[in-house]
Design a protein around this motif. Structure first.
Motif, mmCIF file in Angstrom:
data_model
loop_
_atom_site.group_PDB
_atom_site.id
_atom_site.type_symbol
_atom_site.label_atom_id
_atom_site.label_comp_id
_atom_site.label_asym_id
_atom_site.label_seq_id
_atom_site.Cartn_x
_atom_site.Cartn_y
_atom_site.Cartn_z
ATOM 1 N N CYS A 150 24.337 -6.783 69.320
ATOM 2 C CA CYS A 150 24.313 -6.019 70.560
ATOM 3 C C CYS A 150 25.559 -5.136 70.641
ATOM 4 C CB CYS A 150 24.280 -6.964 71.758
ATOM 5 S SG CYS A 150 24.225 -6.113 73.347
ATOM 6 N N PRO A 151 25.414 -3.860 71.018
ATOM 7 C CA PRO A 151 26.584 -2.992 71.170
ATOM 8 C C PRO A 151 27.611 -3.598 72.116
ATOM 9 C CG PRO A 151 24.573 -1.698 71.271
ATOM 10 C CD PRO A 151 24.151 -3.136 71.279
ATOM 11 N N ASP A 152 28.851 -3.197 71.937
ATOM 12 C CA ASP A 152 29.949 -3.759 72.730
ATOM 13 C C ASP A 152 30.188 -3.022 74.034
ATOM 14 O OD1 ASP A 152 30.659 -5.884 71.019
ATOM 15 O OD2 ASP A 152 31.747 -4.507 69.711
ATOM 16 N N LEU A 176 23.798 -11.506 71.950
ATOM 17 C CA LEU A 176 23.807 -10.882 73.266
ATOM 18 C C LEU A 176 24.872 -11.512 74.167
ATOM 19 C CD1 LEU A 176 22.221 -8.815 74.996
ATOM 20 C CD2 LEU A 176 20.722 -10.691 75.659
ATOM 21 N N GLY A 177 24.805 -12.829 74.296
ATOM 22 C CA GLY A 177 25.830 -13.604 74.986
ATOM 23 C C GLY A 177 26.357 -13.025 76.282
ATOM 24 N N HIS A 178 27.683 -12.861 76.336
ATOM 25 C CA HIS A 178 28.342 -12.435 77.567
ATOM 26 C C HIS A 178 28.008 -10.995 77.950
ATOM 27 C CE1 HIS A 178 31.283 -9.873 75.444
ATOM 28 N NE2 HIS A 178 31.220 -10.796 74.496
ATOM 29 N N ALA A 217 21.115 -11.047 85.634
ATOM 30 C CA ALA A 217 22.335 -10.622 84.953
ATOM 31 C C ALA A 217 23.399 -11.713 85.072
ATOM 32 C CB ALA A 217 22.849 -9.316 85.565
ATOM 33 N N SER A 218 23.855 -12.198 83.937
ATOM 34 C CA SER A 218 24.865 -13.261 83.895
ATOM 35 C C SER A 218 25.322 -13.423 82.456
ATOM 36 C CB SER A 218 24.296 -14.591 84.417
ATOM 37 O OG SER A 218 23.219 -15.020 83.599
ATOM 38 N N ARG A 219 26.350 -14.203 82.245
ATOM 39 C CA ARG A 219 26.785 -14.517 80.891
ATOM 40 C C ARG A 219 25.825 -15.524 80.295
ATOM 41 N NH1 ARG A 219 32.230 -13.065 79.924
ATOM 42 N NH2 ARG A 219 32.355 -14.610 78.266
ATOM 43 N N ARG A 220 25.408 -15.281 79.053
ATOM 44 C CA ARG A 220 24.473 -16.160 78.387
ATOM 45 C C ARG A 220 25.126 -16.744 77.139
ATOM 46 N NH1 ARG A 220 21.024 -17.293 82.152
ATOM 47 N NH2 ARG A 220 19.924 -18.404 80.485
#
Length: 237
Positions: A150-152, A176-178, A217-220
């Protein structure tokens, strides 16, 4: 050797055979003396008591020198065992050639010990598994498929989405994560949430594979990914 994303039933027959006929089971760990042996857990039902366990340290750090040292040490350790007549398998989550730690070890082995006997056994990737679980066509007809981290930044993601739409490209965004806390609003603004599939911890008991519009929308977790389709082929049932 790829062993799939988490579900033991996704190991290939070739992977199971390699484990059964080996003497040493090597697997990656992120920290010394850790109990988090994800790859070993996936293959646990085929690992025997008489197998020698060989945890190999691959720190999850950005520093290039630290990672290079870990790859070289792992390659030397494996080569030494093979030189002494041992049959060794190195377990790798997902596919052994797709963003895989064992790819770097293979490169080191081929560089320093070109005569070391090596076989690479492919595995099911988290991308393929997520698409199958979600009943989500990954690529159709003349679709392009881009698999990448995933792009930063939002700007980079906006660029990739524009490129993908123009080229009929399906995006598979890993790690994807955060980033999901800012990725989700971008997809919402572009009306893409209903055309995207969110997946995390694929193949594990706590897996979540569902339409992205159902994920706030949240950190994953680190092991999460996103499949995005913006166009469909002209010819469909």
């Amino acid at each position: 050797m790829g062993i799939g994303p988490g579900d033991p039933s996704l190991l290939t027959l070739a992977a199971v055979k390699a484990i059964k006929t080996s003497e040493v089971i090597a697997y990656p760990v992120a920290r010394p003396n850790t109990h988090n042996r994800m790859a070993a857990k996936i293959a646990d039902r085929w690992i025997r008591q008489d197998h020698q366990h060989l945890p190999l340290l691959f720190p999850m750090v950005d520093e290039a020198e630290t990672r290079q040292r870990a790859w070289t040490i792992a390659a030397y350790t494996l080569q030494d065992l093979v030189a002494h007549g041992k049959r060794v398998v190195l377990l790798c989550e997902g596919d052994s050639s797709l963003f895989a730690t064992c790819s770097y070890v293979l490169i080191a082995l081929r560089h320093y010990w070109p005569d070391c006997l090596c076989d690479v056994i492919p595995g099911i990737s988290s991308v393929s598994a997520a698409a199958a679980i979600g009943l989500w066509p990954l690529a159709l007809q003349r679709d392009h498929l881009l698999i990448c981290p995933c792009p930063d930044t939002p700007e980079e993601l906006e660029f990739e989405l524009d490129e993908a739409k123009a080229r009929g490209r399906v995006l598979a965004l890993l790690k994807l994560g955060h980033r999901w806390d800012w990725v989700q609003p971008i997809l919402k603004q572009r009306l893409l949430l209903s055309q995207a599939l969110f997946a995390e911890k694929v193949g594990w008991p706590e897996q979540h594979v569902r339409p992205a519009e159902n994920i706030p929308a949240s950190r994953r977790p680190y092991f999460s990914l996103l499949l995005i389709r913006q166009t469909w082929p002209d010819v469909l049932p």
